[in-house]
Write a protein that holds these residues in place. Structure first.
Motif, PDB file in Angstrom:
ATOM      1  N   TRP A 287      11.284   0.505  -6.441  1.00  0.00           N
ATOM      2  CA  TRP A 287      10.359   1.588  -6.784  1.00  0.00           C
ATOM      3  C   TRP A 287      10.082   2.440  -5.557  1.00  0.00           C
ATOM      4  N   THR A 288       9.919   3.737  -5.790  1.00  0.00           N
ATOM      5  CA  THR A 288       9.485   4.642  -4.731  1.00  0.00           C
ATOM      6  C   THR A 288       8.324   5.459  -5.267  1.00  0.00           C
ATOM      7  N   SER A 289       7.426   5.794  -4.386  1.00  0.00           N
ATOM      8  CA  SER A 289       6.269   6.588  -4.772  1.00  0.00           C
ATOM      9  C   SER A 289       6.456   8.007  -4.281  1.00  0.00           C
ATOM     10  N   SER A 290       5.931   8.957  -5.042  1.00  0.00           N
ATOM     11  CA  SER A 290       6.041  10.353  -4.626  1.00  0.00           C
ATOM     12  C   SER A 290       5.078  10.654  -3.482  1.00  0.00           C
ATOM     13  N   ARG A 291       4.073   9.789  -3.292  1.00  0.00           N
ATOM     14  CA  ARG A 291       3.113   9.943  -2.193  1.00  0.00           C
ATOM     15  C   ARG A 291       3.115   8.683  -1.345  1.00  0.00           C
ATOM     16  N   ALA A 292       2.900   8.857  -0.051  1.00  0.00           N
ATOM     17  CA  ALA A 292       2.886   7.707   0.852  1.00  0.00           C
ATOM     18  C   ALA A 292       1.605   6.899   0.650  1.00  0.00           C
ATOM     19  N   LEU A 293       1.748   5.592   0.640  1.00  0.00           N
ATOM     20  CA  LEU A 293       0.626   4.679   0.476  1.00  0.00           C
ATOM     21  C   LEU A 293       0.024   4.394   1.851  1.00  0.00           C
ATOM     22  N   THR A 294      -1.271   4.596   1.995  1.00  0.00           N
ATOM     23  CA  THR A 294      -1.948   4.318   3.261  1.00  0.00           C
ATOM     24  C   THR A 294      -2.652   2.973   3.188  1.00  0.00           C
ATOM     25  N   GLY A 295      -3.117   2.495   4.327  1.00  0.00           N
ATOM     26  CA  GLY A 295      -3.871   1.247   4.371  1.00  0.00           C
ATOM     27  C   GLY A 295      -5.152   1.343   3.565  1.00  0.00           C
ATOM     28  N   SER A 296      -5.802   2.486   3.629  1.00  0.00           N
ATOM     29  CA  SER A 296      -7.032   2.709   2.858  1.00  0.00           C
ATOM     30  C   SER A 296      -6.745   2.690   1.359  1.00  0.00           C
ATOM     31  N   ASP A 297      -5.628   3.303   0.963  1.00  0.00           N
ATOM     32  CA  ASP A 297      -5.226   3.276  -0.449  1.00  0.00           C
ATOM     33  C   ASP A 297      -5.000   1.839  -0.914  1.00  0.00           C
ATOM     34  N   ALA A 298      -4.317   1.054  -0.096  1.00  0.00           N
ATOM     35  CA  ALA A 298      -4.026  -0.338  -0.459  1.00  0.00           C
ATOM     36  C   ALA A 298      -5.320  -1.140  -0.597  1.00  0.00           C
ATOM     37  N   ASP A 299      -6.283  -0.884   0.275  1.00  0.00           N
ATOM     38  CA  ASP A 299      -7.568  -1.581   0.171  1.00  0.00           C
ATOM     39  C   ASP A 299      -8.302  -1.200  -1.109  1.00  0.00           C
TER      40      ASP A 299
END
Length: 171
Positions: free
Chosen positions: A40-52
């Motif tokens: 899978w690839t995301s159209s937007r980069a996942l940040t650490g804050s997003d993961a939290d």
């Protein structure tokens, strides 16, 4: 559904396949590895804050798979909190359940909560399952014809059957 299962299994489950897994220290790395494993690839980069923040979403979605008494209320709250509204956007148009300007977490939360709500709403909530093997909390979406799947995978099924066999032999 696949994203909902992935989020819950990676960020909300503490026991998997007979072992204690704990919550990952680096959630972003855990999600990146899980996405890469599935291609899978995301159209937007996942940040650490997003993961939290996604860890909180996973905790909201988890009761839907365990048929807990608060599953419906938790899903309804998630749908409202993350602004789940059906709309078409993109070129070609794609049906999504988040606003075109929603951030990554709200978009994924709204889409996954809506998918779970739709499954439950059409009377197929029994397909949202949690592994029945001892010491395993992994969740899955049962796609078998007769909804007979009981385990997250072959390793848990084999452990459970071997344990049952040993118990019968002792008796």
């Amino acid at each position: 559904m696949d994203l909902a299962v992935l989020l819950v299994n990676e960020l909300a489950v503490t026991r998997a396949r007979g072992r204690t897994t704990g919550v990952p220290e680096d959630r972003r790395a855990a999600l990146d590895a899980a996405f890469a494993e599935r291609g899978w690839t995301s159209s937007r980069a996942l940040t650490g804050s997003d993961a939290d923040r996604l860890a909180g979403v996973a905790a909201e979605l988890h009761p839907a798979f365990t048929a807990g008494p608060d599953a419906t209320a938790a899903l309804n709250q998630a749908l409202v909190r993350h602004g789940a509204v059906p709309n078409l956007h993109g070129d070609p148009p794609v049906l999504a359940f988040h606003g075109p300007g929603a951030d990554l977490v709200d978009a994924w939360a709204a889409d996954t909560a809506t998918a779970l709500a739709m499954v439950i709403g059409v009377g197929q909530g029994v397909r949202l399952r949690s592994c029945e093997a001892a010491a395993c909390e992994l969740v899955f979406f049962d796609v078998t014809r007769n909804t007979s799947r009981r385990f997250c995978g072959l390793s848990c099924q084999n452990r459970a059957k071997a344990s049952a066999y040993r118990a019968r032999r002792r008796a």
